[in-house]
Design an enzyme around this catalytic site. Structure first.
Site, mmCIF file in Angstrom:
data_model
loop_
_atom_site.group_PDB
_atom_site.id
_atom_site.type_symbol
_atom_site.label_atom_id
_atom_site.label_comp_id
_atom_site.label_asym_id
_atom_site.label_seq_id
_atom_site.Cartn_x
_atom_site.Cartn_y
_atom_site.Cartn_z
ATOM 1 C CD GLU A 186 -5.818 4.054 -3.263
ATOM 2 O OE1 GLU A 186 -5.799 5.100 -2.571
ATOM 3 O OE2 GLU A 186 -6.794 3.291 -3.299
ATOM 4 C CB VAL A 204 -0.938 0.022 1.221
ATOM 5 C CG1 VAL A 204 -1.752 1.311 1.247
ATOM 6 C CG2 VAL A 204 -1.866 -1.185 1.206
ATOM 7 N N GLY A 228 -10.648 1.408 -0.991
ATOM 8 C CA GLY A 228 -9.235 1.555 -1.312
ATOM 9 C C GLY A 228 -8.402 0.674 -0.404
ATOM 10 C CD GLU A 229 -7.993 0.912 4.194
ATOM 11 O OE1 GLU A 229 -7.993 -0.293 4.563
ATOM 12 O OE2 GLU A 229 -8.497 1.819 4.878
ATOM 13 N N GLY A 230 -6.230 -1.365 -1.009
ATOM 14 C CA GLY A 230 -5.977 -2.711 -1.491
ATOM 15 C C GLY A 230 -6.992 -3.713 -0.986
#
Length: 335
Positions: free
Chosen positions: A162, A70, A302-304
């Protein structure tokens, strides 16, 4: 270790980087055809197993090491009021990742991925792209090289994600610059923008597109992107160099890798899109890349996070591919 010297070289890499192993793919297909099931009855699980076989270069691929990266960055365009949260939240969320308190920590743990979070100059946001290029070529290359250096050579699959306040605006700007349509076609609420906030996003992107017209795809990354977007590009290419499949996360992560596709579509051949985000531009972007998401769970964190959930599906695909008996082994008649 892969190291990038210029943005101009990126479009030439597809001819130099490894391609899919067709012999391993054919052997894996022969195995799929011999397993105790009607042909094609496991649907996309079969496709995913074959995808892994081709890129890992073996008919029976396994996931020993799954890496999740990330990348976090801050963006000058936030000066245009495009996000309801202050940029301090980026660093605060990075600390939350490091302390194990975020969704991505839980999803990596349960799906068997090693998580690493990389903060990229959070105290030094990129320039406001409505007024100047977000990054110089040197800054873009530095972030790409940081992304490439973070990739574990032992990884059998790489998950990318991200974090960055304002980066849904960055994603929409990149998508509009690379694939056309209007900013309104790409912009969504992100972390929770209201109608006025969405209008500010659209206005900022309109101004950025007008200022930075006529650029090639990697120049678009520098002009409109951010450090985490460039790092994702670097990681995607480093993974390709070692024939490691990549699972991209949602809208922002997919848009981050999109300049590579625009430079040469082959540069994303080893990438899966983990899920179709609820962010409205993502399905349009997936279509533009000629891909199909593994999951549709209405996620937009998000964050993966969506990519980590997709890892569980990928593991299931390989468990069936590798663990099922063939008709001959099971003593079952093969019609």
């Amino acid at each position: 270790m892969m190291k990038f010297q210029s943005l101009a070289e990126i479009a030439t890499l597809a001819d130099q980087l490894p391609a899919r192993d067709e012999a391993a793919l054919a052997e894996a297909q022969a195995r799929e055809d011999s397993l105790t099931k009607p042909p094609g009855s496991l649907g996309r699980l079969e496709e995913l197993a074959l995808f892994m076989a081709g890129w890992r270069g073996t008919a029976r691929p396994e996931i020993g090491t799954a890496q999740a990266l990330v990348f976090a960055g801050n963006h000058g365009v936030c000066a245009q009021g495009v996000n309801p949260y202050p940029q301090e939240v980026t660093a605060q969320m990075v600390a939350n990742f490091e302390h194990g308190g975020a969704a991505i920590n839980q999803l990596c743990r349960v799906n068997g991925a090693d998580l690493k979070v990389i903060a990229l100059d959070l105290d030094r946001p990129t320039a406001d792209f409505t007024e100047a290029p977000a990054m110089s070529e040197a800054e873009t290359l530095a972030a790409m090289n940081a992304g490439a250096a973070a990739v574990d050579p032992a990884a059998d699959v790489l998950i990318l994600g991200e974090m960055g306040i304002g980066n849904s605006t960055i994603a929409a700007a990149l998508a509009a610059a690379l694939f056309g349509a209007t900013p309104a076609d790409w912009v969504g609420p992100g972390t929770g923008s209201d109608d006025a906030g969405i209008r500010r996003k659209i206005a900022a992107i309109d101004k950025g597109l007008a200022r930075h017209a006529g650029l090639d795809p990697m120049q678009v990354l520098a002009a409109l992107g951010g450090r985490e977007q460039a790092a994702i590009c670097g990681a995607v290419l480093a993974a390709r160099a070692q024939r490691t499949p990549v699972i991209l996360d949602g809208f922002i992560c997919t848009a981050s890798a999109a300049p590579l596709y625009a430079a040469d579509p082959r540069l994303l051949d080893h990438c899966l899109v983990g899920h179709a985000s609820a962010e409205p531009g993502h399905r349009r972007l997936i279509s533009a890349l000629g891909k199909r998401a593994v999951l549709e769970f209405d996620m937009r964190l998000g964050e993966g996070s969506g990519a980590a959930v997709a890892l569980g599906i990928l593991r299931s695909a390989l468990a069936c591919h590798n663990g099922m008996a063939t008709f001959a082994e099971a003593g079952v008649s093969d019609a």
